[in-house]
Design an enzyme around this catalytic site. Sequence first.
Site, PDB file in Angstrom:
ATOM      1  N   GLN A   3       1.843  -6.228  -3.459  1.00 42.20           N
ATOM      2  CA  GLN A   3       2.402  -6.451  -2.121  1.00 42.20           C
ATOM      3  C   GLN A   3       3.756  -5.716  -2.020  1.00 42.20           C
ATOM      4  OE1 GLN A   3       1.080  -9.625  -3.798  1.00 42.20           O
ATOM      5  NE2 GLN A   3      -0.730  -8.594  -3.092  1.00 42.20           N
TER       6      GLN A   3
ATOM      7  N   ARG B 132       1.787 -29.225  -7.415  1.00 43.00           N
ATOM      8  CA  ARG B 132       1.509 -29.737  -8.763  1.00 43.00           C
ATOM      9  C   ARG B 132       0.096 -30.295  -8.939  1.00 43.00           C
ATOM     10  NH1 ARG B 132       6.820 -32.709  -7.787  1.00 43.00           N
ATOM     11  NH2 ARG B 132       5.836 -32.419  -5.769  1.00 43.00           N
TER      12      ARG B 132
ATOM     13  N   ASN C 289      -5.390 -10.203  -3.881  1.00 38.98           N
ATOM     14  CA  ASN C 289      -5.031  -9.638  -2.564  1.00 38.98           C
ATOM     15  C   ASN C 289      -4.546  -8.205  -2.733  1.00 38.98           C
ATOM     16  OD1 ASN C 289      -2.807 -10.679  -3.946  1.00 38.98           O
ATOM     17  ND2 ASN C 289      -1.749 -11.422  -2.126  1.00 38.98           N
TER      18      ASN C 289
ATOM     19  N   GLY D 288      -4.650  -4.317  -3.852  1.00 35.86           N
ATOM     20  CA  GLY D 288      -5.640  -3.263  -4.032  1.00 35.86           C
ATOM     21  C   GLY D 288      -4.869  -2.022  -4.418  1.00 35.86           C
ATOM     22  N   HIS D 289      -4.853  -1.716  -5.705  1.00 38.77           N
ATOM     23  CA  HIS D 289      -4.075  -0.581  -6.202  1.00 38.77           C
ATOM     24  C   HIS D 289      -5.039   0.527  -6.620  1.00 38.77           C
ATOM     25  CE1 HIS D 289      -0.432  -3.357  -7.234  1.00 38.77           C
ATOM     26  NE2 HIS D 289      -0.804  -3.407  -5.974  1.00 38.77           N
TER      27      HIS D 289
ATOM     28  N   ARG E  38      -5.284   0.257   8.857  1.00 33.94           N
ATOM     29  CA  ARG E  38      -3.875  -0.133   8.704  1.00 33.94           C
ATOM     30  C   ARG E  38      -3.102   0.273   9.953  1.00 33.94           C
ATOM     31  NH1 ARG E  38      -3.800   2.413   2.684  1.00 33.94           N
ATOM     32  NH2 ARG E  38      -4.706   0.651   1.592  1.00 33.94           N
TER      33      ARG E  38
ATOM     34  N   VAL F 274       2.897  14.013  -4.131  1.00 29.09           N
ATOM     35  CA  VAL F 274       2.318  14.895  -3.113  1.00 29.09           C
ATOM     36  C   VAL F 274       0.791  14.873  -3.121  1.00 29.09           C
ATOM     37  CG1 VAL F 274       4.333  16.412  -2.973  1.00 29.09           C
ATOM     38  CG2 VAL F 274       2.563  16.884  -4.690  1.00 29.09           C
TER      39      VAL F 274
ATOM     40  N   LYS G 133      -0.543   4.299  -8.085  1.00 23.31           N
ATOM     41  CA  LYS G 133      -0.402   5.699  -8.530  1.00 23.31           C
ATOM     42  C   LYS G 133       0.867   5.872  -9.369  1.00 23.31           C
ATOM     43  CE  LYS G 133       0.958  10.111  -8.075  1.00 23.31           C
ATOM     44  NZ  LYS G 133       0.778  11.471  -7.700  1.00 23.31           N
TER      45      LYS G 133
ATOM     46  N   ASP H 161       0.811  -1.218   0.000  1.00 24.72           N
ATOM     47  CA  ASP H 161       0.000   0.000   0.000  1.00 24.72           C
ATOM     48  C   ASP H 161       0.847   1.273   0.000  1.00 24.72           C
ATOM     49  OD1 ASP H 161      -2.249  -1.641   0.091  1.00 24.72           O
ATOM     50  OD2 ASP H 161      -2.201  -1.715   2.282  1.00 24.72           O
ATOM     51  N   GLU H 162       1.983   1.214  -0.653  1.00 22.81           N
ATOM     52  CA  GLU H 162       2.876   2.375  -0.710  1.00 22.81           C
ATOM     53  C   GLU H 162       2.385   3.411  -1.727  1.00 22.81           C
ATOM     54  OE1 GLU H 162       3.911  -0.758  -1.240  1.00 22.81           O
ATOM     55  OE2 GLU H 162       5.454  -1.264   0.244  1.00 22.81           O
ATOM     56  N   GLY H 163       1.508   2.971  -2.633  1.00 26.99           N
ATOM     57  CA  GLY H 163       1.070   3.860  -3.714  1.00 26.99           C
ATOM     58  C   GLY H 163       1.649   3.394  -5.042  1.00 26.99           C
ATOM     59  N   LYS H 164       1.833   2.076  -5.152  1.00 25.60           N
ATOM     60  CA  LYS H 164       2.398   1.514  -6.393  1.00 25.60           C
ATOM     61  C   LYS H 164       1.490   1.806  -7.583  1.00 25.60           C
ATOM     62  CE  LYS H 164       2.413  -2.517  -4.356  1.00 25.60           C
ATOM     63  NZ  LYS H 164       2.121  -2.150  -2.959  1.00 25.60           N
TER      64      LYS H 164
HETATM   65  P1  GDP Z   1      -0.748   0.301  -3.578  1.00 23.35           P
HETATM   66  O1  GDP Z   1      -1.390  -0.954  -3.106  1.00 23.35           O
HETATM   67  O2  GDP Z   1       0.727   0.320  -3.326  1.00 23.35           O
HETATM   68  O3  GDP Z   1      -1.079   0.632  -5.002  1.00 23.35           O
HETATM   69  O4  GDP Z   1      -1.348   1.472  -2.670  1.00 23.35           O
HETATM   70  P2  GDP Z   1      -2.917   1.675  -2.287  1.00 23.35           P
HETATM   71  O5  GDP Z   1      -3.621   2.124  -3.501  1.00 23.35           O
HETATM   72  O6  GDP Z   1      -3.423   0.486  -1.573  1.00 23.35           O
HETATM   73  O7  GDP Z   1      -2.794   2.819  -1.208  1.00 23.35           O
HETATM   74  C1  GDP Z   1      -2.214   4.029  -1.498  1.00 23.35           C
HETATM   75  C2  GDP Z   1      -3.270   5.155  -1.358  1.00 23.35           C
HETATM   76  O8  GDP Z   1      -2.597   6.397  -1.383  1.00 23.35           O
HETATM   77  C3  GDP Z   1      -4.264   5.211  -2.482  1.00 23.35           C
HETATM   78  O9  GDP Z   1      -5.506   5.633  -1.962  1.00 23.35           O
HETATM   79  C4  GDP Z   1      -3.694   6.279  -3.421  1.00 23.35           C
HETATM   80  O10 GDP Z   1      -4.679   6.941  -4.173  1.00 23.35           O
HETATM   81  C5  GDP Z   1      -3.083   7.217  -2.433  1.00 23.35           C
HETATM   82  N1  GDP Z   1      -1.897   7.970  -2.864  1.00 23.35           N
HETATM   83  C6  GDP Z   1      -0.885   7.589  -3.672  1.00 23.35           C
HETATM   84  N2  GDP Z   1       0.084   8.539  -3.700  1.00 23.35           N
HETATM   85  C7  GDP Z   1      -0.342   9.529  -2.876  1.00 23.35           C
HETATM   86  C8  GDP Z   1       0.223  10.773  -2.443  1.00 23.35           C
HETATM   87  O11 GDP Z   1       1.330  11.152  -2.806  1.00 23.35           O
HETATM   88  N3  GDP Z   1      -0.516  11.513  -1.553  1.00 23.35           N
HETATM   89  C9  GDP Z   1      -1.742  11.126  -1.109  1.00 23.35           C
HETATM   90  N4  GDP Z   1      -2.375  11.911  -0.257  1.00 23.35           N
HETATM   91  N5  GDP Z   1      -2.286   9.964  -1.492  1.00 23.35           N
HETATM   92  C10 GDP Z   1      -1.596   9.173  -2.346  1.00 23.35           C
HETATM   93  P1  IMO Z   2      -0.940  -4.194  -2.306  1.00 28.54           P
HETATM   94  O1  IMO Z   2      -0.522  -4.727  -3.650  1.00 28.54           O
HETATM   95  C1  IMO Z   2      -0.841  -4.750   2.010  1.00 28.54           C
HETATM   96  C2  IMO Z   2      -0.905  -8.871   3.477  1.00 28.54           C
HETATM   97  C3  IMO Z   2      -2.125  -9.347   4.232  1.00 28.54           C
HETATM   98  C4  IMO Z   2      -1.479 -10.341   5.175  1.00 28.54           C
HETATM   99  C5  IMO Z   2      -0.413 -10.991   4.291  1.00 28.54           C
HETATM  100  C6  IMO Z   2      -0.818 -12.285   3.654  1.00 28.54           C
HETATM  101  O2  IMO Z   2      -2.239  -3.464  -2.316  1.00 28.54           O
HETATM  102  O3  IMO Z   2       0.174  -3.445  -1.665  1.00 28.54           O
HETATM  103  P2  IMO Z   2      -2.417 -12.908   1.619  1.00 28.54           P
HETATM  104  O4  IMO Z   2      -3.884 -12.645   1.406  1.00 28.54           O
HETATM  105  O5  IMO Z   2      -1.536 -12.336   0.572  1.00 28.54           O
HETATM  106  O6  IMO Z   2      -2.121 -14.352   1.886  1.00 28.54           O
HETATM  107  O7  IMO Z   2      -2.081 -12.151   3.005  1.00 28.54           O
HETATM  108  O8  IMO Z   2      -0.113 -10.036   3.300  1.00 28.54           O
HETATM  109  N1  IMO Z   2      -1.171  -8.316   2.125  1.00 28.54           N
HETATM  110  C7  IMO Z   2      -1.102  -7.008   1.837  1.00 28.54           C
HETATM  111  N2  IMO Z   2      -0.867  -5.943   2.616  1.00 28.54           N
HETATM  112  N3  IMO Z   2      -1.004  -4.582   0.682  1.00 28.54           N
HETATM  113  C8  IMO Z   2      -1.211  -5.640  -0.129  1.00 28.54           C
HETATM  114  O9  IMO Z   2      -1.259  -5.530  -1.459  1.00 28.54           O
HETATM  115  C9  IMO Z   2      -1.307  -6.926   0.449  1.00 28.54           C
HETATM  116  N4  IMO Z   2      -1.520  -8.162  -0.044  1.00 28.54           N
HETATM  117  C10 IMO Z   2      -1.420  -9.001   0.991  1.00 28.54           C
HETATM  118  O10 IMO Z   2      -2.741  -8.285   4.928  1.00 28.54           O
HETATM  119  O11 IMO Z   2      -0.822  -9.670   6.211  1.00 28.54           O
HETATM  120 MG    MG Z   3      -2.920  -1.579  -1.824  1.00 34.94          MG
END
Ligand code: GDP
Ligand code: IMO
Ligand code: MG
Length: 430
Positions: free
Chosen positions: A223, A142, A38, A40-41, A304, A413, A18, A13-16
């Site tokens: 992830q 397998r 699993n 969620g981007h 989170r 930002v 975006k 959930d780093e913002g991949k």
């Molecule tokens: P991902 O799983 O790494 O793609 O990240 P997520 O989408 O799960 O979570 C990142 C959240 O941060 C999303 O709601 C994005 O829209 C949001 N986001 C990404 N970059 C930025 C940023 O620079 N600032 C803010 N405020 N939100 C951001």
């Molecule tokens: P994105 O791509 C954050 C975490 C789950 C759990 C562990 C194992 O959006 O960054 P799983 O269902 O994969 O067997 O769960 O990994 N997890 C994530 N945490 N972002 C994700 O994806 C994740 N995908 C799995 O919360 O701790």
């Molecule tokens: Mg995510």
Amino acid sequence: MSTVVISGAQWGDEGKGKIVDYLAQQADTVVRFQGGSNAGHTVTVSGEEYKLRLLPSGILYKGTTCVIGNGVVVDPQCLIEEIDNMQKRGVDTSGIRLSNRAHVVMPWHKLIDELGENLRGENKIGTTKRGIGPCYIDKADRIGIRVCDLIDREEFAAKVRNVIKVKNLILEKVYNHTPLDAEKIIREYEGYAKRLRPFVCDTIALLNAELGMGKKILFEGAQATMLDIDYGTYPYVTSSHPISGGVGIGAGIAPKKIDTVVGVVKAYCTRVGEGPFPTEQLNEIGDKLREAGHEFGTVTGRPRRTGWLDACVVKYAGQLSGTDYMAVTRLDILDGFDEIKMCTAYKIDGEIIHEIPASLKVLAKVEPVYETFAGWKTDISKIRRYEDLPENARKYLERMAEVTGIALGIVSVGPNRDQTIVLENIFGEQ
Ligand code: GDP
Ligand code: IMO
Ligand code: MG
């Protein structure tokens, strides 16, 4: 440069999404190579939010090829829902390509994921319950079912009838659960096969041909490094390889074909699910980060866990993936903080270390060593040039680059496409 890998440098959930969406404006093809639904981007374009689970985050550009590679585990129902949603919103889905070698998530995978978590009780991993682990288990065992089987009616029916015998024994004898009906599943999945067949192809041949033509390919990690099954905080990890090394296996291209690696780093840190998190703030700072950042899971809605940036983790991710540049996201979330901390080392039994201990028992004992930075207390969401960022924000970023040894490539930002400060042209000259 024609191939760029985007990989999460923390716990996800780093913002991949975006960053992939931003860079996809220059790419011909975007490829998912591991994980499944699993992920969620979230991608935000002109204030409109798109939540992607299996579809690559290049889908919002017309004409971009979006590959779901062989290393992905595919829940067909989820993929069809995503495609339908995109079509309803007027998004072009003709560029989707699904690997015929990808493994299919079956109903027993999701069920066993959930029942297994319940059985683990206090020792649960906190999975997303999408059947990811059980599907990868069957692949290694397998007995998995692949997309090429799904679209072959007879082969698929035979495989389901065979595998379900063992699965039902497990469901009944281990979990005391009612058995699954093979014929019902076969009928349900026949419908999915019909919908997905037009997208299925040999994505390995496709990607290697594109490489040969010098096309620009973006590999989208799901992830993150600390959830990698080998390098993360095992067993509190996912079941795949989100690091750059996962691309070779999960997309079918040779490792030496990777030109550039971008590590996505949230300006602070979050984690969903169980497991160690040395810089976690179980206090008002953590609450403030969660509120300011609306830190709730995209897939499960869970709050989170939040904490300060751990530069030891980012450095480790950089070593594992050969990261050339950091894309630092969500810097704006720190706008309101008087002071900001960064963990630059760990202390254990009076000794300073910089490595991530393998033993969770040891990792649970480490004390983060923090450096403290003055906040900037300014809205940075409208800034578009690095030199216009407040000095305190630049100091924080530059120290991050110094401690991790990774250059700054992008600073984000805000969630929108245009809220992006670019320091390096990641794909090189046009
Ligand atoms: P991902 O799983 O790494 O793609 O990240 P997520 O989408 O799960 O979570 C990142 C959240 O941060 C999303 O709601 C994005 O829209 C949001 N986001 C990404 N970059 C930025 C940023 O620079 N600032 C803010 N405020 N939100 C951001
Ligand atoms: P994105 O791509 C954050 C975490 C789950 C759990 C562990 C194992 O959006 O960054 P799983 O269902 O994969 O067997 O769960 O990994 N997890 C994530 N945490 N972002 C994700 O994806 C994740 N995908 C799995 O919360 O701790
Ligand atoms: Mg995510």
